[in-house]
Scaffold this active site. Structure first.
Site, PDB file in Angstrom:
ATOM      1  N   SER A 252     -65.478  71.094  54.324  1.00  0.00           N
ATOM      2  CA  SER A 252     -64.414  72.006  54.740  1.00  0.00           C
ATOM      3  C   SER A 252     -64.685  73.380  54.168  1.00  0.00           C
ATOM      4  O   SER A 252     -65.411  73.532  53.186  1.00  0.00           O
ATOM      5  CB  SER A 252     -63.060  71.508  54.238  1.00  0.00           C
ATOM      6  OG  SER A 252     -62.861  71.951  52.910  1.00  0.00           O
ATOM      7  N   LYS A 253     -64.068  74.372  54.808  1.00  0.00           N
ATOM      8  CA  LYS A 253     -64.358  75.733  54.384  1.00  0.00           C
ATOM      9  C   LYS A 253     -63.786  76.023  53.007  1.00  0.00           C
ATOM     10  O   LYS A 253     -64.195  76.962  52.351  1.00  0.00           O
ATOM     11  CB  LYS A 253     -63.896  76.753  55.418  1.00  0.00           C
ATOM     12  CG  LYS A 253     -62.421  76.781  55.696  1.00  0.00           C
ATOM     13  CD  LYS A 253     -62.141  77.869  56.719  1.00  0.00           C
ATOM     14  CE  LYS A 253     -60.722  77.743  57.250  1.00  0.00           C
ATOM     15  NZ  LYS A 253     -60.525  78.362  58.529  1.00  0.00           N
ATOM     16  N   ARG A 254     -62.843  75.206  52.565  1.00  0.00           N
ATOM     17  CA  ARG A 254     -62.287  75.441  51.232  1.00  0.00           C
ATOM     18  C   ARG A 254     -63.250  75.024  50.130  1.00  0.00           C
ATOM     19  O   ARG A 254     -63.343  75.670  49.101  1.00  0.00           O
ATOM     20  CB  ARG A 254     -60.956  74.721  51.060  1.00  0.00           C
ATOM     21  CG  ARG A 254     -59.802  75.503  51.645  1.00  0.00           C
ATOM     22  CD  ARG A 254     -58.526  74.703  51.604  1.00  0.00           C
ATOM     23  NE  ARG A 254     -58.641  73.423  52.294  1.00  0.00           N
ATOM     24  CZ  ARG A 254     -58.674  73.287  53.606  1.00  0.00           C
ATOM     25  NH1 ARG A 254     -58.601  74.346  54.380  1.00  0.00           N
ATOM     26  NH2 ARG A 254     -58.785  72.094  54.160  1.00  0.00           N
ATOM     27  N   ARG A 255     -63.992  73.921  50.339  1.00  0.00           N
ATOM     28  CA  ARG A 255     -64.844  73.484  49.224  1.00  0.00           C
ATOM     29  C   ARG A 255     -66.340  73.578  49.485  1.00  0.00           C
ATOM     30  O   ARG A 255     -67.143  73.440  48.564  1.00  0.00           O
ATOM     31  CB  ARG A 255     -64.498  72.061  48.766  1.00  0.00           C
ATOM     32  CG  ARG A 255     -64.042  71.152  49.842  1.00  0.00           C
ATOM     33  CD  ARG A 255     -63.826  69.724  49.382  1.00  0.00           C
ATOM     34  NE  ARG A 255     -63.684  68.926  50.554  1.00  0.00           N
ATOM     35  CZ  ARG A 255     -62.566  68.319  50.902  1.00  0.00           C
ATOM     36  NH1 ARG A 255     -61.526  68.355  50.116  1.00  0.00           N
ATOM     37  NH2 ARG A 255     -62.516  67.644  52.030  1.00  0.00           N
ATOM     38  N   VAL A 258     -69.825  76.395  54.789  1.00  0.00           N
ATOM     39  CA  VAL A 258     -69.871  75.848  56.147  1.00  0.00           C
ATOM     40  C   VAL A 258     -70.128  76.881  57.238  1.00  0.00           C
ATOM     41  O   VAL A 258     -70.460  76.514  58.358  1.00  0.00           O
ATOM     42  CB  VAL A 258     -68.578  75.070  56.512  1.00  0.00           C
ATOM     43  CG1 VAL A 258     -68.405  73.864  55.609  1.00  0.00           C
ATOM     44  CG2 VAL A 258     -67.358  75.965  56.456  1.00  0.00           C
TER      45      VAL A 258
END
Ligand code: GLU
Length: 485
Positions: A252-255, A258
């Protein structure tokens, strides 16, 4: 020329291959989207079909025009160019409204004025989550403030024929009466996707696994539209495995990193990226890992896509990228390195790549780097003005080595006297010093390397000094000798 019909896939009848991706412009185009695009693109190419690009921009609050441009750039960069489009859902509103009218007239929908809070309050203890059908028999008229829901049959099952997963059955009793038009009159994307796929004669829906749960809704809607208007064959579905990180979490773009754009900025080659991404969920029958997009077009089979999560392994990607860099000709490597430096406005500047020194060193650099972004650090030493010794390297190879001063000073006088400034000559001078001191060559090299090239690691010392030239080499040795004495 008409496209050859497809016969080796599931689906009601042979039909021209038309596939699509439908990205939403709500952020950077990510690696999962690129994998989906590559598979759709390759499948279309293989079957002489058409690859459609459709921008799902119905969520006006989250969409931005710059993200649309980002999608187009990313697809071009990775090599998955579309044949048709980009279409935009925001421009197709009339088509959705017309279908809604048709479904409404046929009694497939009902109006609902429940608030979210009211639904939650009524259903919080229900075993199956979702809407409870409260408005289904109330006979409300359509109008402002009322959503439109699709009346899902109470019994029976809806089967999704999936080319990757086989038949996936959904019991209708577990599917809520879903909203297809919001209370403000906007169509929801579950409806827009179905209308567009019908209108664009999409033969195969190849998309991420996260869309599988909404697919039975699409199948039900499709059936209702067939009953109330022209019958259109349902596309074959293929849901691609989810991409996970080293911790087995969905990336995911949070962790995770990407965005395809970030990989470009980090100095990855598009062909390495495309190759690596293509392996996430599929591999060629021969098991080879390195292949071109042409190979992908020839060998890709939806039936061979697997359904277990695919590990997006940054280390492996990095390794691939290094292999691809080493497969470039020196001219092409130079072109890529220069283009990268220009794109990121690298402080070293792009003039470097036209210099004779660069030409000498380029093959040695290519052997060592994993990304184009690694290149400048290897050649920084050539630029006298910006030359600086890395403090940690100085500490390790000069300050902590009791013999460093003596070695540097001997090297200085020997190099000042050599008749030919060539790598082999420089090497034999250092060998003589190593022998006199009873030290290994590498250990004797270390202080010289740090004094002249600034770091303990880098290109081979003697080739580098040959390119650096006598004057600058001596100047750098003198500067360090003045500091140590
Ligand atoms: N808009 C969806 C996405 O961005 C794609 C939906 C579809 O492919 O049907 O992933």
């Amino acid at each position: 020329m008409t496209a050859p019909a497809i016969t080796d896939q599931a689906g009601p009848s042979p039909r021209p291959v038309r596939v699509r991706i439908a990205p939403s412009p709500t952020g950077y185009f990510h690696v999962g989207g690129a994998r989906t695009a590559l598979y759709n693109w390759a499948f279309a190419r293989q079957h002489g079909g058409v690859f459609v690009l459709r921008i799902e921009d119905t969520d006006t609050e989250r969409n931005k025009e710059e993200w649309v441009q980002g999608i187009l750039d990313a697809l071009r960069w990775i090599g998955a160019e579309w044949d048709e489009g980009p279409y935009r859902q925001s421009e197709r509103r009339a088509l959705y409204d017309e279908s809604v009218d048709r479904l409404w007239a046929a009694g497939a929908l009902y109006a609902c004025d429940c608030t979210r809070e009211a639904v939650l309050a009524r259903t919080k203890d229900n075993p199956t989550p979702g809407y409870d059908g409260h408005c289904r028999e109330r006979g409300l008229e359509r109008g402002p403030g009322r959503a439109l829901r699709f009346a899902v049959p109470d019994d029976g099952v809806t089967v999704v024929h999936d080319l990757v997963r086989g038949d996936v059955e959904f019991s209708n009793s577990t599917i809520e009466d879903f909203v297809i038009v919001k209370s403000n009159g906007d169509p929801l994307f579950v409806l827009a996707v179905v209308i567009d796929d019908r209108d664009m004669a999409i033969s195969h829906v190849i998309r991420a696994e996260e869309h599988l749960p909404t697919t039975p809704k699409a199948v039900l809607l499709w059936g209702a539209l067939n009953e109330t208007g022209p019958a259109v064959d349902l596309p074959a579905f293929a849901h691609l495995p989810v991409l996970v990180n080293a911790k087995r979490q969905k990336i995911s773009k949070r962790r995770d990193r990407v965005a395809l754009e970030d990989y470009e900025a980090d100095g990855y080659l598009p062909e390495a990226m495309a190759n690596y991404l293509s392996l996430l969920g599929w591999s060629p029958p021969g098991g080879e890992e390195l292949f071109s997009l042409d190979d992908l077009v020839r060998e890709f089979r939806l039936e061979n896509v697997n359904h277990s999560p695919a590990f997006f392994d940054n280390q492996k990607l990095l390794h691939f990228n290094g292999l691809y860099i080493r497969s470039l000709t020196p001219e092409e490597f130079t072109r890529r390195a220069r283009a990268w430096a220009a794109a990121v406005h690298h402080p070293l500047g792009i003039e470097l790549y036209s210099s004779p020194q660069w030409r000498e060193l380029a093959p040695l650099v290519a052997e060592r780097v994993a990304t184009l972004a690694d290149v400048p650090a290897y050649v920084e030493f050539l630029f006298g003005d910006s030359f600086e010794i890395e403090p940690a390297s100085y500490e390790k190879a000069i300050a902590k080595d009791a013999e460093a001063g003596a070695i540097l000073s001997e090297m200085r006088s020997r190099l000042g006297a050599v008749s030919a400034w060539a790598a082999e000559v420089l090497k034999s001078e250092l060998e003589a010093i190593a022998e006199a001191h009873g030290r290994k060559l590498g250990k004797t090299q270390a202080p010289v390397r740090v004094a002249t090239l600034g770091r303990t690691v880098g290109l081979p010392l003697f080739e580098s000094l040959e390119v650096l030239g006598r004057d600058e080499t001596l100047r750098r040795l003198d500067a360090v000798l003045a500091a140590v004495s």
